[in-house]
Scaffold this motif. Structure first.
Motif, PDB file in Angstrom:
ATOM      1  N   LEU A 180       0.840  -1.196   0.000  1.00 13.73           N
ATOM      2  CA  LEU A 180       0.000   0.000   0.000  1.00 13.73           C
ATOM      3  C   LEU A 180       0.875   1.245   0.000  1.00 13.73           C
ATOM      4  O   LEU A 180       1.832   1.343   0.777  1.00 13.73           O
ATOM      5  CB  LEU A 180      -0.897   0.019   1.231  1.00 13.73           C
ATOM      6  N   HIS A 181       0.535   2.180  -0.882  1.00 14.60           N
ATOM      7  CA  HIS A 181       1.269   3.434  -0.945  1.00 14.60           C
ATOM      8  C   HIS A 181       0.319   4.512  -1.449  1.00 14.60           C
ATOM      9  O   HIS A 181      -0.327   4.334  -2.496  1.00 14.60           O
ATOM     10  CB  HIS A 181       2.480   3.312  -1.890  1.00 14.60           C
ATOM     11  N   GLU A 186       2.966   3.305  11.395  1.00 13.69           N
ATOM     12  CA  GLU A 186       2.341   4.625  11.527  1.00 13.69           C
ATOM     13  C   GLU A 186       3.217   5.734  10.950  1.00 13.69           C
ATOM     14  O   GLU A 186       2.710   6.743  10.465  1.00 13.69           O
ATOM     15  CB  GLU A 186       2.036   4.871  13.004  1.00 13.69           C
ATOM     16  N   GLY A 187       4.537   5.543  10.962  1.00 14.68           N
ATOM     17  CA  GLY A 187       5.435   6.544  10.400  1.00 14.68           C
ATOM     18  C   GLY A 187       5.742   6.342   8.930  1.00 14.68           C
ATOM     19  O   GLY A 187       6.503   7.109   8.326  1.00 14.68           O
ATOM     20  N   GLY A 188       5.176   5.292   8.324  1.00 18.24           N
ATOM     21  CA  GLY A 188       5.424   5.018   6.913  1.00 18.24           C
ATOM     22  C   GLY A 188       6.742   4.288   6.690  1.00 18.24           C
ATOM     23  O   GLY A 188       7.588   4.186   7.585  1.00 18.24           O
ATOM     24  N   ARG A 230      -6.841   9.782  -0.371  1.00 12.86           N
ATOM     25  CA  ARG A 230      -6.551  10.151   1.012  1.00 12.86           C
ATOM     26  C   ARG A 230      -5.524   9.201   1.647  1.00 12.86           C
ATOM     27  O   ARG A 230      -5.460   8.030   1.290  1.00 12.86           O
ATOM     28  CB  ARG A 230      -7.839  10.152   1.847  1.00 12.86           C
ATOM     29  N   VAL A 231      -4.785   9.736   2.612  1.00 10.33           N
ATOM     30  CA  VAL A 231      -3.817   8.931   3.354  1.00 10.33           C
ATOM     31  C   VAL A 231      -4.535   8.284   4.532  1.00 10.33           C
ATOM     32  O   VAL A 231      -5.135   8.974   5.362  1.00 10.33           O
ATOM     33  CB  VAL A 231      -2.641   9.782   3.862  1.00 10.33           C
ATOM     34  N   THR A 259      -6.652   1.479   9.481  1.00 14.12           N
ATOM     35  CA  THR A 259      -7.721   1.674   8.499  1.00 14.12           C
ATOM     36  C   THR A 259      -7.339   1.068   7.161  1.00 14.12           C
ATOM     37  O   THR A 259      -8.169   0.469   6.471  1.00 14.12           O
ATOM     38  CB  THR A 259      -8.008   3.175   8.320  1.00 14.12           C
ATOM     39  N   ALA A 260      -6.070   1.206   6.792  1.00  8.53           N
ATOM     40  CA  ALA A 260      -5.604   0.740   5.486  1.00  8.53           C
ATOM     41  C   ALA A 260      -5.782  -0.767   5.321  1.00  8.53           C
ATOM     42  O   ALA A 260      -6.294  -1.244   4.305  1.00  8.53           O
ATOM     43  CB  ALA A 260      -4.139   1.117   5.301  1.00  8.53           C
ATOM     44  N   ALA A 261      -5.373  -1.532   6.328  1.00  6.91           N
ATOM     45  CA  ALA A 261      -5.458  -2.988   6.230  1.00  6.91           C
ATOM     46  C   ALA A 261      -6.894  -3.443   6.021  1.00  6.91           C
ATOM     47  O   ALA A 261      -7.181  -4.291   5.164  1.00  6.91           O
ATOM     48  CB  ALA A 261      -4.880  -3.640   7.484  1.00  6.91           C
TER      49      ALA A 261
END
Length: 244
Positions: A171-172, A196-198, A220-221, A226-228
């Motif tokens: 994911l990016h 969390e820090g990328g 949106r970032v 949330t991403a998973a």
């Protein structure tokens, strides 16, 4: 009343009494306060479930009698392996719980350079056991008859180098590819969610060296937890048990 769905890590046979393990017995006897003659559904992760009657309840044990086997299956045909960089507080617990509800098959907690959680030795082992218990509880709650595996945590480089026939995704937020453009092989999907820090530039280069494909979910970032769950939902909708 909904029949409680309980994981039992042992062999199960019809008409043969089963002494529930400590966690299951505590839940049935002390939390739910169930009594002899009431019913539960038990499963051992080998497929299907056993409709069972409680035949003995004491302060420390619960014994049930399997009466009927049901080949109940709520698994997705899509195999999904999540590589999740370990997040702070209860965010990791939340991610594991909801991922199981959404049909994940495997989860590997990952340590990366910007991972804010430092665990080792006994603390790491206890945390790993806790994560697996969360997966078991989520499988019970969601009616699954298989328990997803929470693998021991590993460093990012080690996980990236593991051999797999699954399509590999990272994911990016600025990726060129949309999740809609990918083709999923029969082996399934392995996807990576950063901390969390990328990820650092070096880590992103490592993913490309191992043929991971960058994908985006929208403009949106998203937070790591949330991403998973968004990726899981999108995969199930497009390729899994919500696709038909």
């Amino acid at each position: 009343m909904r029949v409680p769905h309980i994981y039992q890590a042992s062999s199960i046979a019809l008409n043969t009494p089963v002494s529930l393990n400590d966690d299951a017995a505590g839940h049935i006897g002390r939390v739910l306060r169930m009594k002899v003659g009431e019913h539960v559904s038990i499963f051992n992760g080998e497929g299907g479930e056993y409709f069972s009657e409680i035949i003995e309840v004491t302060k420390k044990s619960v014994v049930v009698m399997p009466l009927r086997f049901d080949e109940h299956n709520v698994e997705s045909e899509l195999n999904i392996h999540l590589g999740q960089c370990v997040s702070r507080g209860d965010k990791m617990d939340f991610t594991i719980q909801k991922s199981v509800e959404l049909g994940i098959n495997e989860i590997t907690p990952i340590f990366s350079q910007r991972c804010g959680v430092k665990l080792s030795g006994d603390r790491l082992e206890k945390k790993h056991q806790q994560w697996q218990k969360i997966a078991i509880s989520a499988a019970e709650q969601s009616g699954r008859n298989y328990v997803p595996v929470v693998h021991p945590p590993v460093d990012l480089k080690q996980w990236l180098e593991q051999h797999t026939d699954e399509i590999k995704l990272t994911l990016h937020p600025r990726a060129e590819h949309s999740i809609k453009t990918i083709t999923v092989p029969s082996a399934g999907v392995r996807f990576l969610v950063g901390p969390e820090g990328g990820f650092t530039d070096e880590e992103m280069a490592q993913t490309k060296q191992q043929e991971f494909v960058d994908i985006r979910l929208g403009p949106r970032v998203l937070r790591t937890e949330t991403a998973a769950l968004t990726v899981l939902s999108a995969l199930q909708l497009q390729f899994g048990d919500l696709a038909n």
